[in-house]
Design an enzyme around this catalytic site. Structure first.
Site, PDB file in Angstrom:
ATOM      1  N   LYS A 197      24.686  21.638 -26.751  1.00 42.20           N
ATOM      2  CA  LYS A 197      24.300  20.677 -25.710  1.00 42.20           C
ATOM      3  C   LYS A 197      24.306  21.408 -24.372  1.00 42.20           C
ATOM      4  CE  LYS A 197      25.731  16.406 -23.483  1.00 42.20           C
ATOM      5  NZ  LYS A 197      26.557  15.198 -23.569  1.00 42.20           N
ATOM      6  N   ARG A 207      22.361   8.858 -17.120  1.00 42.55           N
ATOM      7  CA  ARG A 207      23.549   8.626 -16.282  1.00 42.55           C
ATOM      8  C   ARG A 207      23.406   7.330 -15.504  1.00 42.55           C
ATOM      9  NH1 ARG A 207      24.637  15.020 -14.954  1.00 42.55           N
ATOM     10  NH2 ARG A 207      24.994  15.549 -17.146  1.00 42.55           N
ATOM     11  N   ARG A 219      28.861  19.347 -14.938  1.00 38.97           N
ATOM     12  CA  ARG A 219      29.380  19.528 -16.291  1.00 38.97           C
ATOM     13  C   ARG A 219      29.232  20.969 -16.792  1.00 38.97           C
ATOM     14  NH1 ARG A 219      30.009  14.126 -16.984  1.00 38.97           N
ATOM     15  NH2 ARG A 219      28.237  12.730 -17.160  1.00 38.97           N
ATOM     16  N   LYS A 250      20.473  19.605 -28.074  1.00 44.37           N
ATOM     17  CA  LYS A 250      20.148  18.645 -27.026  1.00 44.37           C
ATOM     18  C   LYS A 250      20.051  19.367 -25.697  1.00 44.37           C
ATOM     19  CE  LYS A 250      22.346  14.881 -24.663  1.00 44.37           C
ATOM     20  NZ  LYS A 250      23.523  14.122 -24.480  1.00 44.37           N
ATOM     21  N   SER A 276      16.911  11.376 -22.265  1.00 48.00           N
ATOM     22  CA  SER A 276      16.390  10.374 -21.338  1.00 48.00           C
ATOM     23  C   SER A 276      15.348  10.937 -20.369  1.00 48.00           C
ATOM     24  CB  SER A 276      17.552   9.743 -20.570  1.00 48.00           C
ATOM     25  OG  SER A 276      18.283  10.731 -19.874  1.00 48.00           O
ATOM     26  N   TYR A 315      14.504   7.528 -27.715  1.00 48.09           N
ATOM     27  CA  TYR A 315      14.378   6.161 -27.209  1.00 48.09           C
ATOM     28  C   TYR A 315      13.067   5.533 -27.671  1.00 48.09           C
ATOM     29  CZ  TYR A 315      18.289   7.870 -24.560  1.00 48.09           C
ATOM     30  OH  TYR A 315      19.506   8.414 -24.242  1.00 48.09           O
TER      31      TYR A 315
HETATM   32  C1  PBG Z   1      27.710  12.184 -22.772  1.00 40.14           C
HETATM   33  C2  PBG Z   1      26.268  12.062 -23.097  1.00 40.14           C
HETATM   34  C3  PBG Z   1      25.191  12.266 -22.253  1.00 40.14           C
HETATM   35  C4  PBG Z   1      24.041  12.037 -23.003  1.00 40.14           C
HETATM   36  C5  PBG Z   1      24.434  11.692 -24.276  1.00 40.14           C
HETATM   37  N1  PBG Z   1      25.816  11.734 -24.333  1.00 40.14           N
HETATM   38  C6  PBG Z   1      25.168  12.538 -20.791  1.00 40.14           C
HETATM   39  C7  PBG Z   1      25.708  13.786 -20.273  1.00 40.14           C
HETATM   40  O1  PBG Z   1      26.176  14.671 -20.969  1.00 40.14           O
HETATM   41  O2  PBG Z   1      25.691  13.893 -19.042  1.00 40.14           O
HETATM   42  C8  PBG Z   1      22.648  12.160 -22.488  1.00 40.14           C
HETATM   43  C9  PBG Z   1      21.569  11.540 -23.317  1.00 40.14           C
HETATM   44  C10 PBG Z   1      20.259  11.412 -22.630  1.00 40.14           C
HETATM   45  O3  PBG Z   1      20.034  11.940 -21.530  1.00 40.14           O
HETATM   46  O4  PBG Z   1      19.395  10.749 -23.208  1.00 40.14           O
HETATM   47  N2  PBG Z   1      28.477  11.169 -23.358  1.00 40.14           N
END
Ligand code: PBG
Length: 331
Positions: A197, A207, A219, A250, A276, A315
């Site tokens: 990730k 977010r 992060r 991801k 997203s 989505y």
């Molecule tokens: C963290 C989490 C995130 C996403 C899924 N799980 C956000 C992040 O790491 O900031 C993002 C998924 C997306 O953008 O569709 N719990």
């Protein structure tokens, strides 16, 4: 001798020939739908940067999952948005937490008719918005955090999750979750690790959707550097050694090379999360008239499968699953 002798166009001539020669198929059962369930709202709340997506109430979540099941999607993955947040994110493992309540009610309604995945993380639940608890120096404390992931996973399994999906990118998170599940009688609950990730700007709309932007800092001390590919393979192999039943890459569209390498490096099922921001990009471009929405979405999802993902979290899952049932000659 006629030239050229090899004529790949022979197999592109008709829809039937193209279907016969197609290397990758995209099916409704390859798609996983992410849903947001929010505590303390009476009606669903639309997510401004993500057309067609909304924060669900417990009731509207049931309708969304009904629709995903009817469309033939493989599974849903649940994200919770609690009313109360604190430094430790304690609502994440509360027995009456919003995801635990959602899991119980979905399990009652659907039995084994669909697969329920629970995202296992702290950022939606902490007041500071980080994916773990903070140490005295303000940095995320890895080992204290994975203890808590074990608790979250156990409560989600008890509430009926088939699969626990840790997304916090802490070292040792899979091992800690596996041990906690086994110690509490959940040997049959599977783990899908967000193994590779990246620290990506593509999570921006999420977010907003999950109300989890970090209040300070970013992060990058736990999510991976976008410049790295080999590290993704190393991280994935470690997760499998720690007991991950499935792994994930991801984002998806900006990491197709990583999907391909991870596919080669492991035999467990590989998922890719079309996140997203990738969703928002495709739909904004389609809305601006740049291309046809449906064709663009199906092309993108097919490309993720072609790169090597067995499953795509998107989505668009519910709509794409319906489109696929209508298609006979795509991409
Ligand atoms: C963290 C989490 C995130 C996403 C899924 N799980 C956000 C992040 O790491 O900031 C993002 C998924 C997306 O953008 O569709 N719990």
């Amino acid at each position: 001798m006629a030239f050229p002798t090899d004529r790949p166009r022979r197999l592109r001539r008709t829809a039937g020939l193209r279907a016969l020669a197609r290397e990758t198929r995209l099916l409704p059962g390859d798609l996983i739908y992410p849903a947001f369930v929010r505590e303390g709202i009476d009606v669903p709340v639309p997510i401004a940067s993500m057309p067609h997506q909304q924060q669900e109430t417990l009731e509207s979540l049931t309708a969304a999952v009904d629709d995903a099941v009817a469309a033939g999607c493989a599974a849903v993955i649940l994200f919770g948005i609690p009313v109360a947040k604190d430094a430790h994110g304690s609502q994440a493992w509360a027995e009456d937490g919003v995801v635990q309540r959602a899991l119980r009610s979905l399990r009652r309604r659907f039995g084994d008719e669909t697969v329920l995945i629970a995202d296992c993380c702290l950022d939606e639940y902490t007041d500071h918005g980080h994916c773990g608890v903070l140490g005295d120096d303000g940095s995320v404390d890895n080992d204290a955090t994975i203890e808590l992931y074990g608790r979250i996973a156990t409560s989600q399994a008890a509430a009926g999750a088939d699969i626990i999906a840790p997304s916090g990118m802490m070292d040792g998170q899979v091992g800690a979750i596996r041990r906690a599940l086994d110690a509490n009688g959940f040997q049959h609950t599977a783990v899908l690790s967000y193994s590779a990730k990246y620290a990506s700007v593509m999570y921006g709309p999420f977010r907003e959707a999950a109300d989890c932007a970090p209040q300070s800092g970013d992060r990058r001390s736990y999510q991976m550097d976008v410049a790295n590919q080999r590290e993704a393979v190393r991280r994935t192999v470690l997760d499998v050694q720690e007991g991950a039943d499935m792994v994930m890459v991801k984002p998806a569209l900006t990491a197709l090379d990583v999907v391909a390498r991870v596919r080669d490096a492991t035999d467990v099922p590989v998922a890719a999360y079309c996140v997203s921001g990738e969703y928002a990009m495709l739909h904004a471009a389609a809305a601006a008239g740049a291309f046809d929405e449906r064709a663009a979405v199906l092309e993108a999802l097919t490309a993720i499968r072609r790169a090597g993902a067995d499953l795509v979290i998107t989505y668009d899952a519910r709509r794409a699953a319906r489109w696929l049932r209508e298609e006979d000659d795509r991409v």
